[in-house]
Design a protein around this motif. Sequence first.
Motif, short mmCIF file in Angstrom:
data_model
loop_
_atom_site.label_atom_id
_atom_site.label_comp_id
_atom_site.label_asym_id
_atom_site.label_seq_id
_atom_site.Cartn_x
_atom_site.Cartn_y
_atom_site.Cartn_z
N UNK A 1 31.10 60.79 -12.50
CA UNK A 1 30.35 62.03 -12.34
C UNK A 1 30.65 62.72 -11.01
N UNK A 2 30.30 63.99 -10.96
CA UNK A 2 30.32 64.76 -9.72
C UNK A 2 28.87 65.05 -9.35
N UNK A 3 28.32 64.23 -8.46
CA UNK A 3 26.92 64.40 -8.07
C UNK A 3 26.69 65.67 -7.29
N UNK A 4 27.73 66.23 -6.68
CA UNK A 4 27.58 67.46 -5.91
C UNK A 4 27.59 68.71 -6.79
N UNK A 5 28.19 68.57 -7.99
CA UNK A 5 28.33 69.69 -8.93
C UNK A 5 29.09 70.86 -8.31
N UNK A 6 29.98 70.54 -7.39
CA UNK A 6 30.77 71.58 -6.72
C UNK A 6 32.27 71.34 -6.82
N UNK A 7 32.67 70.17 -7.33
CA UNK A 7 34.10 69.85 -7.44
C UNK A 7 34.41 69.73 -8.92
N UNK A 8 34.89 70.79 -9.50
CA UNK A 8 35.10 70.86 -10.94
C UNK A 8 36.45 70.26 -11.31
N UNK A 9 36.50 68.93 -11.31
CA UNK A 9 37.72 68.21 -11.67
C UNK A 9 37.37 67.10 -12.65
N UNK A 10 38.36 66.61 -13.39
CA UNK A 10 38.18 65.50 -14.31
C UNK A 10 38.53 64.21 -13.59
N UNK A 11 37.55 63.65 -12.92
CA UNK A 11 37.79 62.45 -12.12
C UNK A 11 38.20 61.27 -12.99
N UNK A 12 37.63 61.16 -14.18
CA UNK A 12 37.97 60.04 -15.05
C UNK A 12 39.43 60.10 -15.47
N UNK A 13 39.94 61.29 -15.78
CA UNK A 13 41.35 61.41 -16.14
C UNK A 13 42.25 61.06 -14.95
N UNK A 14 41.81 61.43 -13.74
CA UNK A 14 42.58 61.07 -12.56
C UNK A 14 42.64 59.55 -12.40
N UNK A 15 41.52 58.87 -12.63
CA UNK A 15 41.50 57.41 -12.52
C UNK A 15 42.38 56.78 -13.61
N UNK A 16 42.34 57.35 -14.81
CA UNK A 16 43.18 56.84 -15.89
C UNK A 16 44.65 56.93 -15.53
N UNK A 17 45.06 58.07 -14.99
CA UNK A 17 46.45 58.25 -14.58
C UNK A 17 46.83 57.29 -13.47
N UNK A 18 45.93 57.08 -12.52
CA UNK A 18 46.22 56.19 -11.40
C UNK A 18 46.45 54.76 -11.88
N UNK A 19 45.57 54.26 -12.75
CA UNK A 19 45.72 52.89 -13.24
C UNK A 19 46.96 52.77 -14.12
N UNK A 20 47.28 53.82 -14.86
CA UNK A 20 48.50 53.80 -15.66
C UNK A 20 49.73 53.67 -14.77
N UNK A 21 49.78 54.44 -13.69
CA UNK A 21 50.90 54.34 -12.76
C UNK A 21 50.95 52.98 -12.08
#
Length: 484
Positions: free
Chosen positions: A72-92
């Motif tokens: 989640x984005x608790x600040x509601x100010x950073x409109x990014x897909x953090x889960x997809x970023x984590x998925x890509x990182x673990x894939x790499x």
Amino acid sequence: MRRLTLIAAACSLLAACTSPSKSTLADVRQQANPTDRAQRTITSFTPALRCMDELMFRSGTRDVTLMMEELRDATQKVQVSTRDMMTSAISDMTRRSRAVRLSVFGNDQQNLAQLLQTAQKTTPFAVIPEFNLRGTISQLDEDVQRNSASFGLVQQLFGLRFGNEAKFSVLGFDAAVVRTDSFTLVNGVTSKNTTVIAKRDASAGDGQARILGSASVFSFSAARSEGPAQAARNMVELAAIELVGKLIRAPYWQCLGTPDDHPEVQREIEDWFFSMSPDERTVLAKTRMRDRRYFDGALDATRSPGFDQALAAYRRATGLPPQGEIDLAFFQRLVTREVPSGPLATTATGGEAAAVQLNLQPRRNSGQADLQVTTASAGYLYCYAQDPATKAIRRVFPNRFSADPRVEAGQSLSLPGKARFSLSAAHDHACVHAPREVYNDLPPPLRWGDFEDVRLASFDDIRQQFAQASGLPIVLTRAAKPRR
């Protein structure tokens, strides 16, 4: 005359700022409509992710299973897909080793218990990941510091201000790992990092020119901003490295360029050491020494003359006196240093033709079965199940619940036993037996995760791959189909 010259200069500057040239328009159109300019994203942590992959491949790390809720984005100010970023990182981070298997389920409306129920229903062996990863963008402090400087020029008809401003914000990301069997936090396996986002603006503007009696405002800006989205990606990739490194107790800081003698690294190793019981330290030492061919035996807390000899040899290989226990000095070197392969690297003992017996017992009215395995000689077992319809073959032992393939002579093994997975009575089952641990010798398809398709056509192909990779006599035993 001077007034006309100033007006002409202002008109010229205004035209230059508001009427881009043909070349400028072409550049903008090319950027707005790219054809072949797409590039793979390279971040500050891309080399570190590959380093972690190689580290886990060399050490034989396997069957680390994670599931992930929505980050989640608790600040509601950073409109990014953090889960997809984590998925890509673990894939790499698992391109070669395949050491970590990530399952992505659910959304914000589902709690962890619901996610586990969904996972259990959608996997062929009703198996669920051992750990759950959760995290959030927890902090965004905007403009915590602002530096600016400017100067201006004022005439009767024309005013102009030049300025330079820098703004700094702080973005934070927190993540942790939870056990799925008890919903409890894995102590120490956390990541909490912040990054400073700098936004710099150099501009000429806010001036007014009175041209032919009408008011006109013009400005142009050359701003360079380190965006919060890229900052979030960097922190997510750093979190992936930290979380997995702490979970498997690997020297992840080496991949981040931090030396082993750094005070924070020393504190991390000390935390690992003092948080473990003596039995846990013995198991970890046996694991590392067996992977590096200094020890051959079960990964339990039992001390034996063979273990004491292996410990003395390994202490000597790390530069310590052979006499000594698993103290902090040895533990630090056990975690951080790679040593040459030990004396068991070239040891090969014979196998017996009837080393393994398999008995498949169907459960009544369930479609499931229990596999009983008995060995006549000590060694290492790898058991597989094949779906007769799809021909897919998957490793069912060792697995995320029972990581040690070591079996002793006369030992009886029951699968699944108390582990949280099931075997199908309709599947074919077989086990290969090796006289010593051969996992680090195996080709990549046989080093992939438990309950994952090994992409070989038959059990015989698996036995052949084991034999070719290790140079050892490998025994293959199939379970007889139960009578209907």
